[in-house]
Design an enzyme around this catalytic site. Structure first.
Site, PDB file in Angstrom:
ATOM      1  N   GLY A  92     -24.105  -3.980   9.063  1.00  0.00           N
ATOM      2  CA  GLY A  92     -24.380  -4.431   7.716  1.00  0.00           C
ATOM      3  C   GLY A  92     -24.329  -5.929   7.496  1.00  0.00           C
ATOM      4  CG  ASP A  93     -22.452 -10.035   7.126  1.00  0.00           C
ATOM      5  OD1 ASP A  93     -23.529 -10.669   7.159  1.00  0.00           O
ATOM      6  OD2 ASP A  93     -21.375 -10.577   6.805  1.00  0.00           O
ATOM      7  CG  LEU A  94     -24.916  -7.538  14.253  1.00  0.00           C
ATOM      8  CD1 LEU A  94     -23.435  -7.633  14.544  1.00  0.00           C
ATOM      9  CD2 LEU A  94     -25.529  -6.316  14.912  1.00  0.00           C
TER      10      LEU A  94
END
Length: 297
Positions: free
Chosen positions: A203-205
């Site tokens: 989700g926030d890679l």
């Protein structure tokens, strides 16, 4: 009770409910965070990492902890996710990762790609949050993570539209961006790509949330995990760089991406660009407009 003298030795960010009983003998502040404080803790059980926030949005830490637990459950053994030692509404203590120097061992990128491919084989029953009892959050942003079977609408109506509206209202992006989005809205299903089952995504890679330790093992940190579409992570990996070509090649060999994924990258990059526009301003709003124009053709 621990034996340290709080006033003399520990920052007040490290509250008793977070560190008491761990035997903390030293806390060294670390840089790098824009919304949180971070510390290296020397404790009776070894080195640990702590992250704290003075006034986090409700449920933010619980959502991150749930994401760490979910990733640990589904990643292969060779891809690391830090163990949560303790957490409160204002902080998390987790295992310490001793990062490698700049030169990474051969094969690190391939291992990262293979590990992500394995993670993205984890299947959910619906798109949305990991736990219906937790608030809907992606980082500090409140979002709708109620379960749905319609990924294309989820991406358009729960991510892109609300974030773009916030960016326009805050003056971070030109108002005509909303008109550009409405031109693209009828193509939402096409732009989201072929249907795939709900997949566990980090989700926030971005590169800062992937570490490599001294043994060359990749680690995923600071997730905003939910059941989504794997191209969310792929597009984020490409937004700011930091992942080598060998990483994506290994990923695609293990878990091939659907044809046309490269053309969909700007659509999937809109949410993080808009988040950054709202939070930081700068050129992120212009970058989001350019992405919309590319998609319009």
């Amino acid at each position: 009770m621990s034996t340290f003298d709080r006033a003399a030795e520990l920052p007040h960010d490290l509250t008793d409910d977070l560190v008491d009983g761990l035997g903390v003998v030293r806390a060294t502040p670390l840089g790098g965070g824009d919304t949180a404080s971070a510390f290296r803790l020397e404790t009776a059980r070894g080195t640990l990492f702590a992250k704290t926030m003075a006034d986090p949005p409700a449920g933010m830490m619980a959502v991150e902890v749930a994401g760490l637990h979910a990733l640990r459950e589904h990643v292969p053994e060779f891809l690391g996710v830090p163990e949560v030692v303790r957490w409160t509404e204002r902080g998390i203590v987790q295992e310490w990762i001793e990062e490698a120097p700049d030169r990474r061992p051969p094969g690190t990128e391939e291992q990262c790609g293979r590990g992500l491919a394995a993670l993205h084989r984890a299947r959910g029953t619906a798109f949305g949050g990991l736990d219906p009892d937790l608030p809907g959050r992606i980082g500090s942003f409140e979002v709708d993570l109620s379960p749905t079977q319609d990924w294309a609408a989820f991406l358009l109506d729960r991510r892109i539209r609300p974030l773009l509206r916030d960016a326009v209202r805050s003056g971070r992006i030109a108002a005509h961006a909303e008109d550009l989005l409405e031109e693209l809205a009828p193509r939402a299903e096409e732009l989201a790509g072929p249907q795939e089952p709900p997949t566990l995504v980090h989700g926030d890679l971005w590169a800062g949330n992937r570490l490599v330790d001294v043994r060359g093992r990749n680690w995923l940190i600071d997730p905003s995990a939910y059941w989504g579409h794997r191209e969310v992570d792929i597009a984020m990996m490409l937004l700011f760089g930091g992942f080598g070509a060998d990483c994506l090649a290994a990923y695609d060999a293990e878990h091939p991406l659907a044809p046309g994924w490269q053309e969909r990258v700007p659509w999937y990059q809109l949410p993080p660009l808009l988040v950054h526009a709202v939070r930081f301003g700068g050129g992120y709003g212009d970058a989001a407009v350019r992405a919309l124009l590319r998609l319009r053709g």
